[in-house]
Design a protein around this motif. Structure first.
Motif, PDB file in Angstrom:
ATOM      1  N   UNK A  22       1.130  -1.070   0.019  1.00  0.00           N
ATOM      2  CA  UNK A  22      -0.146  -0.299  -0.147  1.00  0.00           C
ATOM      3  C   UNK A  22       1.314   1.321   0.333  1.00  0.00           C
ATOM      4  N   UNK A  23       1.869   1.384   1.051  1.00  0.00           N
ATOM      5  CA  UNK A  23       3.380   2.150   0.436  1.00  0.00           C
ATOM      6  C   UNK A  23       3.480   2.645  -0.789  1.00  0.00           C
ATOM      7  N   UNK A  29       5.935   5.949  -0.125  1.00  0.00           N
ATOM      8  CA  UNK A  29       7.259   5.052  -0.278  1.00  0.00           C
ATOM      9  C   UNK A  29       8.256   5.880   0.291  1.00  0.00           C
ATOM     10  N   UNK A  30       8.421   7.332  -0.391  1.00  0.00           N
ATOM     11  CA  UNK A  30       9.836   7.964  -0.823  1.00  0.00           C
ATOM     12  C   UNK A  30       9.533   8.618   0.397  1.00  0.00           C
ATOM     13  N   UNK A  31       8.289   9.628   0.551  1.00  0.00           N
ATOM     14  CA  UNK A  31       8.427  10.354   2.507  1.00  0.00           C
ATOM     15  C   UNK A  31       9.135   9.569   3.100  1.00  0.00           C
ATOM     16  N   UNK A  33      10.675   7.087   3.604  1.00  0.00           N
ATOM     17  CA  UNK A  33      12.682   6.673   3.377  1.00  0.00           C
ATOM     18  C   UNK A  33      12.903   8.088   3.622  1.00  0.00           C
ATOM     19  N   UNK A  34      12.420   9.105   3.757  1.00  0.00           N
ATOM     20  CA  UNK A  34      13.094  10.317   3.675  1.00  0.00           C
ATOM     21  C   UNK A  34      12.444  10.412   5.134  1.00  0.00           C
ATOM     22  N   UNK A  35      11.824   9.671   5.727  1.00  0.00           N
ATOM     23  CA  UNK A  35      12.107  10.636   7.013  1.00  0.00           C
ATOM     24  C   UNK A  35      12.652   9.622   7.837  1.00  0.00           C
ATOM     25  N   UNK A  36      12.505   7.944   7.958  1.00  0.00           N
ATOM     26  CA  UNK A  36      13.335   7.664   8.421  1.00  0.00           C
ATOM     27  C   UNK A  36      15.110   7.788   8.165  1.00  0.00           C
ATOM     28  N   UNK A  37      15.620   8.596   7.035  1.00  0.00           N
ATOM     29  CA  UNK A  37      16.931   8.361   6.433  1.00  0.00           C
ATOM     30  C   UNK A  37      16.854  10.018   7.706  1.00  0.00           C
TER      31      UNK A  37
END
Length: 82
Positions: A22-23, A29-31, A33-37
């Protein structure tokens, strides 16, 4: 979009796959991954000697302890003449 093919999914692992799908489908998913990074840029997680050496020291200490235990155990096994 038609999500009917997700209806039959059950179990914890399948729900994990569903959330990842669903991501990807929703384009978030890009958002994520940015938040996680951004969360990974913390001084406590930098690969500097002050952060890394204690972990390596613990690993080496365990290697020494378990090697000594193994050698002592094998010495006792060799003495047993059954």
């Amino acid at each position: 979009m038609n999500y009917q093919w997700f209806v039959a999914i059950s179990g914890l692992f399948d729900w994990l796959l569903l959330s990842i799908a669903l991501f990807v489908i929703s384009g978030k998913l890009g958002d994520f991954l940015k938040w996680s990074g951004q969360n990974n840029i913390k001084p406590a997680y930098e690969a500097i000697p002050a952060n890394v050496l204690p972990a390596w020291g613990a690993i080496l200490l365990m290697i020494v302890i378990f090697t000594a235990i193994a050698v002592i155990a094998l010495k006792f096994i060799d003495k047993d003449k059954r």
